[in-house]
Scaffold this active site. Structure first.
Site, short mmCIF file in Angstrom:
data_model
loop_
_atom_site.label_atom_id
_atom_site.label_comp_id
_atom_site.label_asym_id
_atom_site.label_seq_id
_atom_site.Cartn_x
_atom_site.Cartn_y
_atom_site.Cartn_z
N HIS A 229 -10.52 -38.62 -74.30
CA HIS A 229 -11.13 -38.85 -72.98
C HIS A 229 -12.39 -38.00 -72.77
O HIS A 229 -12.64 -37.49 -71.68
CB HIS A 229 -10.14 -38.58 -71.84
CG HIS A 229 -9.00 -39.54 -71.78
ND1 HIS A 229 -8.94 -40.61 -70.93
CD2 HIS A 229 -7.84 -39.59 -72.49
CE1 HIS A 229 -7.80 -41.27 -71.10
NE2 HIS A 229 -7.12 -40.67 -72.05
N ASN B 203 -4.18 -44.41 -66.42
CA ASN B 203 -5.08 -45.28 -67.19
C ASN B 203 -5.25 -46.61 -66.47
O ASN B 203 -4.48 -46.93 -65.56
CB ASN B 203 -4.50 -45.57 -68.58
CG ASN B 203 -4.79 -44.45 -69.57
OD1 ASN B 203 -5.63 -43.59 -69.35
ND2 ASN B 203 -4.07 -44.47 -70.68
C1 HEM Z 1 2.13 -37.46 -75.11
C2 HEM Z 1 1.14 -38.24 -74.72
C3 HEM Z 1 -0.21 -37.69 -74.36
C4 HEM Z 1 -0.80 -36.51 -74.70
C5 HEM Z 1 -0.22 -35.40 -75.55
C6 HEM Z 1 -2.11 -36.49 -74.08
C7 HEM Z 1 -3.03 -35.47 -74.21
C8 HEM Z 1 -4.23 -35.41 -73.58
C9 HEM Z 1 -5.16 -34.33 -73.70
C10 HEM Z 1 -4.95 -33.10 -74.57
C11 HEM Z 1 -6.21 -34.60 -72.92
C12 HEM Z 1 -7.45 -33.75 -72.69
C13 HEM Z 1 -7.30 -33.00 -71.39
C14 HEM Z 1 -8.44 -32.06 -71.11
O1 HEM Z 1 -9.08 -31.57 -72.04
O2 HEM Z 1 -8.67 -31.78 -69.92
C15 HEM Z 1 -5.95 -35.86 -72.28
C16 HEM Z 1 -6.78 -36.46 -71.37
C17 HEM Z 1 -6.41 -37.56 -70.64
N1 HEM Z 1 -5.28 -38.32 -70.79
FE1 HEM Z 1 -3.79 -38.01 -72.08
N2 HEM Z 1 -2.29 -37.65 -73.38
C18 HEM Z 1 -1.15 -38.41 -73.52
C19 HEM Z 1 -0.90 -39.62 -72.96
C20 HEM Z 1 -1.61 -40.14 -71.93
C21 HEM Z 1 -1.19 -41.24 -71.10
C22 HEM Z 1 0.14 -41.98 -71.22
C23 HEM Z 1 -2.18 -41.42 -70.17
C24 HEM Z 1 -2.21 -42.40 -69.05
C25 HEM Z 1 -1.17 -42.57 -68.25
C26 HEM Z 1 -3.21 -40.45 -70.42
C27 HEM Z 1 -4.36 -40.31 -69.67
C28 HEM Z 1 -5.30 -39.32 -69.86
C29 HEM Z 1 -6.49 -39.20 -69.06
C30 HEM Z 1 -6.92 -40.11 -67.91
C31 HEM Z 1 -7.19 -38.10 -69.55
C32 HEM Z 1 -8.54 -37.59 -69.06
C33 HEM Z 1 -8.37 -36.66 -67.89
C34 HEM Z 1 -9.73 -36.26 -67.37
O3 HEM Z 1 -10.47 -37.16 -66.92
O4 HEM Z 1 -10.08 -35.08 -67.41
N3 HEM Z 1 -2.85 -39.70 -71.49
N4 HEM Z 1 -4.74 -36.35 -72.72
#
Ligand code: HEM
Length: 508
Positions: free
Chosen positions: A76, A148
């Site tokens: 992201h 999402n």
């Molecule tokens: C075990 C599953 C998941 C892991 C380990 C994971 C891990 C991460 C990590 C490490 C980041 C970066 C966060 C940052 O640097 O601030 C991220 C961002 C993000 N993830 Fe996940 N994610 C997972 C599943 C999901 C799912 C299921 C969704 C949606 C429901 C999702 C939506 C997002 C979004 C929207 C961001 C961006 C947040 C922002 O705009 O700062 N992720 N994710």
């Protein structure tokens, strides 16, 4: 004397003095606040000699420039943020004590939209799920709904997430995007079939962030004043409607503006056309969990027959003033919860509760939650202290709890809910996997032209997969819907009869 001159300079630079300035300008300074004498010419040893290390303005300018980037998000990375407000529209105090849903409340929000796989500054036209993350600055602390645009996810257990992301990202050997690596992974993940269908459909290329829905994806828990728990799923419905790019439109848009989604959001807010989303919630009881023919705490599933009720509306009405300080430094995390909202036992969500806060301590530092975009509107009052870049000036000598000198009472209403448990620890996949049914339902819900685009997109991508992966994945699609699987197999130049025979071996 020097200082006096600097102030004087700030005052006396007037239109008559510097014709291009309409107003008095403030003097240029270094980071220590001292005025700069010459910002155009480095100090050198005579006309032909080397540059001098004692030119502290030159040295500081280069040092600061050298450190301008923080680590980009591991996923992201490419995002766009905007501020707004959330207003509840229904009294749901029977379900949750969460303060932001109390009628009459208005809660400031910050939303960051994003793509997932591709790096910062990558074209926003690239096929991807889109992030829809909302930080609610409530009167009881910050609540982040990190969702999402797709209502489901590719996997159901956090232990698979790093492998999945590696399979989606460019090759570590060539740094080239390579869908054959992606399919090599996904041939082992039949539960991904529904979300892969979303991705390869035109939902993978939205027209803009305004024209897409958002979804919490996981089940969360609402907890009411009696401590009763309900499982809920959150959905944002765009009041602008849903609009996607077709495969033919994508290269045209990319050729004109590879930031088309950011451009649209920023411009519409600047024009005063503030985008809005209604927040809906689906609710089931703990007793309902066993009544489904799938596991409702499986993030690869929607809840098809559970009614949705509208509980509020969000409007985005202000662009960021400083992209880095707001959009880049914002730290959205599913672990930022407030009384009345708790995580469910969804195994994917449980991993996320750890991962986001952990990566953010690395990305923006131990005290990143003190940054203006991240700090709550409520006072933070605990014994957490020190660490790099600490700007919290505390004066108390009580940095422990409990204390009679300075009590920090706990809030009874904020205790976690309780749940009954039996059994042993285990490492076993979930029951009632139902990997294909909802993928077929999704395919059949598309219009005829959207189905055609999906089949062309998926078939075209799958054509480059390894033989085994091509057949395995085509068989998943055939199991979901024979027309879908056969169509993709044909485009991918696979033998439809073999695909059909493999699909017949798959469990429902
Ligand atoms: C075990 C599953 C998941 C892991 C380990 C994971 C891990 C991460 C990590 C490490 C980041 C970066 C966060 C940052 O640097 O601030 C991220 C961002 C993000 N993830 Fe996940 N994610 C997972 C599943 C999901 C799912 C299921 C969704 C949606 C429901 C999702 C939506 C997002 C979004 C929207 C961001 C961006 C947040 C922002 O705009 O700062 N992720 N994710």
């Amino acid at each position: 004397m020097y200082f006096k001159n600097a102030i004087a300079a700030a005052i006396i630079i007037t239109p008559s003095f510097v014709s291009s300035y309409a107003i008095a300008a403030e003097v240029l300074t270094r980071d220590n606040g001292a005025p700069v004498g010459d910002n155009q010419n480095s100090q050198t040893a005579g006309p032909n000699g080397p540059t001098l290390l004692q030119d502290v303005q030159l040295i500081q300018k280069l040092q600061r420039f050298d450190r301008e980037r923080i680590p980009e998000r591991v996923v992201h990375a490419r995002g766009t943020g905007a501020h707004g407000v959330f207003t509840p529209s229904a009294d749901i105090s029977n379900l949750t004590i969460a303060q932001l849903f109390k009628p009459g409340t208005q809660t400031p929000v910050f939303v960051r939209f994003s793509s997932v796989v591709h790096g910062n500054h990558s074209p926003e036209t690239l096929r991807d799920p889109r992030g829809f993350a909302t930080k609610f600055y409530t009167q009881e602390g910050n609540w982040d709904l990190v969702g999402n645009n797709f209502p489901t996810f590719f996997i159901r257990d956090a232990i698979k997430f790093p492998d999945m992301v590696h399979a989606f990202k460019p090759s570590p050997k060539t740094n080239l995007g390579d869908m054959s690596r992606t399919f090599d992974f996904f041939q082992h993940i039949p539960e991904s079939t529904r979300t892969l269908t979303e991705l390869l459909s035109n939902n993978g290329t939205p027209v803009s962030y305004r024209f897409m829905d958002g979804n919490g994806v996981h089940a969360y828990k609402f907890v009411n004043a009696q401590g009763q728990v309900h499982y809920v799923k959150f959905h944002w419905k765009s009041l602008q409607g849903i609009k996607n790019l077709t495969p033919k439109e994508v290269p045209v848009v990319q050729g004109q503006d590879f930031s088309h989604m950011t451009t649209d959001l920023v411009n519409s807010i600047n024009r005063g056309e503030f985008p809005k989303w209604d927040l809906y919630v689906q609710v089931i009881t703990p007793e309902d969990l066993n009544k489904f023919d799938f596991n409702p705490l499986d993030a690869t599933k929607i809840w098809p027959n559970v009614p949705s009720q509208k509980i509020g509306q969000m409007v985005l009405n202000k662009n960021v003033d400083n992209y880095f300080q707001e959009t880049e430094q914002v730290a959205m995390a599913p672990s930022n919860i407030v009384p009345g909202i708790e995580p469910s036992e969804d195994r994917l969500l449980q991993g996320r509760l750890f991962s986001y806060a952990d990566t953010q301590i690395y990305r923006i530092g131990t005290n990143g939650l003190s940054l203006p975009i991240n700090r709550p509107v409520t006072k933070v009052n605990n014994g957490n202290q020190d660490g790099s870049m600490n700007i919290n000036h505390t004066t108390s000598d009580v940095n422990y709890e409990p204390s009679a000198r300075e009590p920090r009472p706990q809030a009874n209403h904020a205790r976690y809910s309780v749940m009954p448990l039996t059994g042993t620890t285990q490492q076993v996949k979930i029951q009632k996997e139902q990997n294909f049914k909802q993928a077929g339902d999704l395919y059949r819900s598309f219009s005829v032209s959207d189905r055609k685009d999906l089949i062309q997109n998926f078939g075209g991508a799958l054509a480059g997969a390894d033989e085994q992966a091509k057949y395995k994945i085509a068989s998943f699609l055939y199991k979901a819907d024979p027309e879908y699987g056969a169509g993709v197999a044909k485009v991918a130049k696979a033998d439809v009869n073999r695909v059909k025979a493999m699909a017949e071996q798959l469990e429902d």
